[in-house]
Design an enzyme around this catalytic site. Structure first.
Site, PDB file in Angstrom:
ATOM      1  N   HIS A 374       0.805  -1.230   0.000  1.00  0.00           N
ATOM      2  CA  HIS A 374       0.000   0.000   0.000  1.00  0.00           C
ATOM      3  C   HIS A 374       0.832   1.272   0.000  1.00  0.00           C
ATOM      4  O   HIS A 374       0.271   2.350   0.201  1.00  0.00           O
ATOM      5  CB  HIS A 374      -0.910   0.050   1.231  1.00  0.00           C
ATOM      6  N   LYS A 565      -8.243  14.303   4.834  1.00  0.00           N
ATOM      7  CA  LYS A 565      -7.393  13.108   4.806  1.00  0.00           C
ATOM      8  C   LYS A 565      -6.371  13.270   5.917  1.00  0.00           C
ATOM      9  O   LYS A 565      -6.312  14.335   6.554  1.00  0.00           O
ATOM     10  CB  LYS A 565      -6.693  12.954   3.456  1.00  0.00           C
ATOM     11  N   ARG A 566      -5.569  12.227   6.184  1.00  0.00           N
ATOM     12  CA  ARG A 566      -4.527  12.391   7.184  1.00  0.00           C
ATOM     13  C   ARG A 566      -3.628  13.569   6.801  1.00  0.00           C
ATOM     14  O   ARG A 566      -3.431  13.854   5.623  1.00  0.00           O
ATOM     15  CB  ARG A 566      -3.680  11.103   7.287  1.00  0.00           C
ATOM     16  N   LYS A 571       1.047  14.775   1.278  1.00  0.00           N
ATOM     17  CA  LYS A 571      -0.321  15.073   0.800  1.00  0.00           C
ATOM     18  C   LYS A 571      -0.499  16.575   0.554  1.00  0.00           C
ATOM     19  O   LYS A 571      -1.464  17.008  -0.039  1.00  0.00           O
ATOM     20  CB  LYS A 571      -1.357  14.560   1.796  1.00  0.00           C
ATOM     21  N   THR A 673      -8.452   6.819  -1.690  1.00  0.00           N
ATOM     22  CA  THR A 673      -9.824   6.334  -1.871  1.00  0.00           C
ATOM     23  C   THR A 673     -10.803   7.472  -1.608  1.00  0.00           C
ATOM     24  O   THR A 673     -11.925   7.454  -2.107  1.00  0.00           O
ATOM     25  CB  THR A 673     -10.129   5.146  -0.926  1.00  0.00           C
ATOM     26  N   LYS A 677     -14.490   8.753  -3.344  1.00  0.00           N
ATOM     27  CA  LYS A 677     -15.741   9.105  -2.641  1.00  0.00           C
ATOM     28  C   LYS A 677     -16.231  10.486  -3.062  1.00  0.00           C
ATOM     29  O   LYS A 677     -17.425  10.696  -3.265  1.00  0.00           O
ATOM     30  CB  LYS A 677     -15.516   9.054  -1.122  1.00  0.00           C
TER      31      LYS A 677
HETATM   32  O1  CBF Z   1      -4.641   1.203  -0.243  1.00  0.00           O
HETATM   33  C1  CBF Z   1      -5.359   1.896   0.691  1.00  0.00           C
HETATM   34  C2  CBF Z   1      -4.650   3.181   1.070  1.00  0.00           C
HETATM   35  O2  CBF Z   1      -3.534   2.840   1.890  1.00  0.00           O
HETATM   36  C3  CBF Z   1      -2.803   3.962   2.378  1.00  0.00           C
HETATM   37  O3  CBF Z   1      -3.651   4.768   3.142  1.00  0.00           O
HETATM   38  C4  CBF Z   1      -1.695   3.436   3.297  1.00  0.00           C
HETATM   39  O4  CBF Z   1      -1.840   3.449   4.488  1.00  0.00           O
HETATM   40  N1  CBF Z   1      -0.603   2.964   2.795  1.00  0.00           N
HETATM   41  C5  CBF Z   1      -2.268   4.775   1.202  1.00  0.00           C
HETATM   42  O5  CBF Z   1      -1.610   5.914   1.652  1.00  0.00           O
HETATM   43  C6  CBF Z   1      -3.394   5.182   0.269  1.00  0.00           C
HETATM   44  O6  CBF Z   1      -2.865   5.797  -0.879  1.00  0.00           O
HETATM   45  C7  CBF Z   1      -4.205   3.973  -0.143  1.00  0.00           C
HETATM   46  O7  CBF Z   1      -5.325   4.362  -0.870  1.00  0.00           O
END
Ligand code: CBF
Length: 837
Positions: A374, A565-566, A571, A673, A677
């Site tokens: 991820h 978002k975080r 970001k 994601t 949304k």
């Molecule tokens: O794949 C799900 C999401 O995972 C993360 O939040 C993560 O913790 N590695 C990514 O940062 C996101 O881009 C991703 O959509």
């Protein structure tokens, strides 16, 4: 009324109906019954929370038969079950979602109203289980919804954290963390299974022996044994009978131990050990994409993985399987490297507990696991210090060494004389501090490896997993993330759901591609008007919430420009802030400038130990303070930071957005994601070519997407040619930066944001300066587009119509077909307890 001997009442409601019936009189009776018999309350003294609990039990009752039959049918069947291993599940509140999936939302609303209550108020009582940090945990929750909706036999395993992600308060503009006490009033959705427990060993040493048959064996002598207890929550699919299980483990002390300690008079020791055991599942680590290498975290990971694998083996044996065929019953998806220790744990269980030989055990293991990566961020790739690892999992270290030895032998044959390959592929990172590379353990032990968006999967093959791709190209694939339309549309945006359904029916809820049917209405003026009316109504709701909670008045007709978002430097929330300051300066210079009124909305949590991220929050709130109170601005710009961004709050935010900010530096966001949304709810995106933005743009059409910034390739080129932020430090960007560093937004305290400013001027790892001008120019195009509301409406409709690909149902179907090789098993309801049995 639950007493069997009672005759049916005058509504002809039987006892069975009381638990399962769906008529309004039955629902009302059941709520009153649960209020009395479970909450021990009656209407005159019951609180709203008591009613919420009574309603929750009423709904859980209606899910139980589906749940039990689903479990029973999986036990009977010989089909493969998907096991999703995830350290995080960011579920969000259950009640509303379960009402939608059961198809009884309106009916329950009426029943509750007839009792003099308001369903939305009751839903708002639920404390959401915030058992995740962000995208990764929320993805796991969307996937659980889709697995059940698609009738796929599946079980989710994780940790029942007593304290989930912290609640965020904003005090004097700073983030303050408050402990999340989601379990304080009890959790009606889970069932404790005290009979489903496993022992998990920790620490100690390993003894080796040869038995009387000459078999060589290992005996792990731990210095602590912890008990894992299962807590099960049903996850119901949409309009199907399937209710899969989410099984979360709570750590406890084994019953026996404290007596032993008491016997030797060590009272403190006994209590202390109990605390150590219970601590394992106490708290979720609040870091998103950042590792801290803390011992407790390794204990957590191993704890839940060991319980889950022991549970799967027990279920497999109960179905009559042999350990050698374990992979026929379960395919196990590793959600990132957090559960990667599974590879060594399954080997240990097969070798030491079930006495398989190495080759057979390795064959079983590598047919069982698949791994999803991820992130590309180097700081998020998990590594465990070798000494720390050895002190907690001595037997696993031996196993990992042996896996590595055999693996590197293979590599040496494939790449003779290539020392570099051995070094870069090894499971052990050499150097001053030796460590175990969890991504490598996951790669060697899995038969499939995937990224979460096309670009991310490509970059994985070119960068962090390059050598692995060279070695095992056949293992690699892409599975672009998706989101569940049930929570992210039907539940959170009922107005838009109704409008869409009035035009194209409700098939899109299960088959999101059907949204395509909206395209033909994009040129219909009356429909565009209805579309914008819905958006305005939703924005008004959010505006009144903001006013109520923060006393800030926002104009619902203004462009809602949202970034939730975080909080993380990659970001780039601070790039958004630079745009706000630029607009503000334009207004100060030309007070009568005709600008499109905007409301900037931010939300998100910063990891408590991530100082720069916390400073970014302070910067947002400080700029808000100045801009919102400057009479020259005349309310044309407003800046709002929504505290405590979580699933519950986000359900009100996504539907109200006009513009979705997806502005990470290209090559850094694996997928995202939230971007899906927003677009699904009709917001247009301003974004870079990063993560799933690329695919969203492809689908909605480049004319309906505001693109800016460098590409991932250009980022690399610029970095390797020697990036210098000072090259961009002039004009409006210089003015904004100088204002921040001079204390313009911080009561003349020039030092407050210095760390942030210096990180940009002297490093700028995420190339804010390089992308600034392109971003501002793009934002100007956004403003121009928003002036023509009719055209904007068309773009918004087309965005929604073309989002079909981004359903988590599509993602799950791809996992099923390409990786898991599983098919739906429809569940027929039957009576599990026929009379007299
Ligand atoms: O794949 C799900 C999401 O995972 C993360 O939040 C993560 O913790 N590695 C990514 O940062 C996101 O881009 C991703 O959509």
């Amino acid at each position: 009324t639950s007493n069997n001997s009672l005759p049916p009442n005058n509504n002809n409601v039987t006892v069975e109906d009381d638990r399962t019936g769906l008529s309004i009189p039955t629902l009302k009776r059941a709520i009153a019954d649960n209020l009395f018999y479970i909450q021990g309350k009656f209407p005159t003294i019951a609180t709203e929370n008591d009613y919420y609990m009574a309603l929750a039990y009423t709904i859980r009752d209606r899910m139980l038969q589906r749940w039990a039959v689903t479990v029973d049918s999986y036990l009977q069947s010989k089909t493969r079950v998907v096991s999703y291993l995830s350290a995080e599940y960011l579920l969000g509140p259950h009640l509303g979602n379960n009402l939608i999936n059961l198809g009884i939302y309106d009916r329950v609303k009426q029943a509750v109203e007839e009792l003099g209550l308001d369903l939305e108020h009751l839903i708002a009582q639920e404390e959401e289980p915030g058992l995740g940090n962000g995208g990764l945990g929320r993805l796991a929750a969307c996937y659980m919804d889709s697995l059940a909706t698609l009738e796929i036999p599946a079980i989710g395993y994780g940790i029942r954290y007593e304290f989930g992600i912290f609640d965020q308060e904003i005090r004097d503009g700073w983030q303050v963390e408050i402990t999340d006490q989601w379990l304080r009033y009890g959790n009606p959705w889970e069932i404790r299974r005290p009979e489903v427990t496993y022992e998990v060993k920790l620490g100690g040493h390993v003894e080796h022996y040869t038995d009387s048959h000459g078999h060589y064996g290992s005996n792990w002598v731990p210095d602590l044994v912890v008990k894992g207890v299962a807590y099960d929550t049903p996850i119901l699919g949409y309009q199907v009978n399937t209710a899969n299980t989410l099984r979360l483990w709570k750590s406890e002390a084994p019953e026996s131990f404290d007596f032993q300690a008491f016997n030797v008079g060590d009272y403190y020791g006994a209590v202390n050990e109990k605390v150590i055991c219970e601590n394992i599942s106490k708290i979720l680590y609040p870091n998103d994409e950042q590792i801290q290498g803390k011992e407790l975290r390794l204990r957590q990971q191993y704890f839940f993985v060991s319980c889950s694998l022991q549970d799967m083996i027990a279920l497999h044996l109960r179905r009559g399987g042999k350990v050698e065929n374990f992979y026929e019953t379960f395919v196990v998806q590793l959600n990132d490297t957090h559960p990667a220790i599974s590879v060594a744990e399954l080997m240990r269980l097969l070798l030491d507990e079930h006495e398989l030989d190495w080759e057979t055990a390795w064959d079983v293991t590598t047919r069982t696991f698949a791994y999803t990566n991820h992130t590309l961020l180097p700081e998020a790739l998990e590594k465990w210090n070798l000494d720390l690892f050895a002190s907690i999992l001595p037997r696993h270290l031996e196993i990992i060494y042996e896996i590595n030895r055999r693996f590197l032998d293979e590599v040496a044959i494939r790449f003779p004389g290539d020392e570099g390959k051995l070094w870069s592929l090894s499971l052990i990172e050499e150097g001053e501090e030796k460590s175990i590379r969890m991504a490598h353990l996951a790669c060697v032990g899995s038969f499939a490896i995937n990224g979460v968006a096309q670009l991310h999967s490509e970059l994985l093959k070119e960068t962090v997993l390059k050598d692995w791709y060279e070695l095992y190209p056949e293992k690699f694939s892409n599975k672009t993330n998706g989101v569940t339309p049930r929570r992210w549309m039907v539940l959170s945006n009922p107005r838009l759901t109704e409008l869409i359904t009035s035009k194209i029916g409700d098939g899109w809820i299960k088959n999101l591609e059907e949204l395509k049917g909206l395209e033909k209405f994009a040129d219909d003026g009356a429909f565009r008007k209805q579309w914008m009316d819905v958006k305005l109504a939703v924005k008004k709701d959010l505006a009144s919430q903001v006013e109520q909670q923060q006393g800030i008045k926002i104009n619902p007709e203004s462009l809602f420009d949202v970034q939730v978002k975080r909080i993380h430097e990659y970001k780039r929330q601070h790039l958004n802030v630079l745009h706000i300051i630029t607009l503000y300066n334009r207004l100060k210079q030309h007070p009568d400038l005709d600008i499109v009124p905007r409301t900037f909305i931010f939300g998100g949590k910063a990891a408590p130990s991530y100082h720069v991220a916390k400073l970014m929050i302070k910067l947002i709130t400080s700029v808000a303070e100045v801009v919102n109170h400057d009479p020259d601005v005349r309310d044309r710009i407003k800046v709002v930071f929504m505290p405590d961004y979580n699933v519950t709050n986000s359900q009100k935010i996504y539907p109200a957005a006009d513009l979705s900010e997806q502005i990470s530096l290209a090559g850094k966001e694996a997928s995202g994601t939230g971007n899906m949304k927003f677009s699904l709810n009709g917001a247009l995106t301003i974004g870079t070519l990063d993560g799933a933005n690329v695919e969203i743009r492809e689908c909605v059409g480049e004319e309906n997407f505001f693109l800016f910034g460098l590409t991932a390739q250009e980022v690399e080129q610029l970095k390797s040619s020697g990036y210098n932020p000072w090259d961009y430090y002039h004009d409006s960007l210089k003015q904004a930066i100088d204002q921040i560093s001079s204390g313009f937004f911080s009561h003349r305290d020039g030092s407050l944001f210095q760390r942030l400013v210096n990180s940009l001027l002297y490093d700028d790892r995420y190339l804010l300066f390089a992308d600034y001008h392109s971003y501002i120019e793009c934002q100007d195009r956004v403003a121009e587009a928003y002036r023509d509301k009719d055209k904007w409406a068309k773009m918004s409709i087309l965005n929604v119509a073309r989002m079909g690909k981004f359903s988590s149902d599509r993602s799950i179907k791809e996992y099923c077909e390409d990786i898991w090789k599983v098919k739906p098993v429809p569940v027929e309801l039957y009576d599990l307890c026929p009379d007299g049995e």
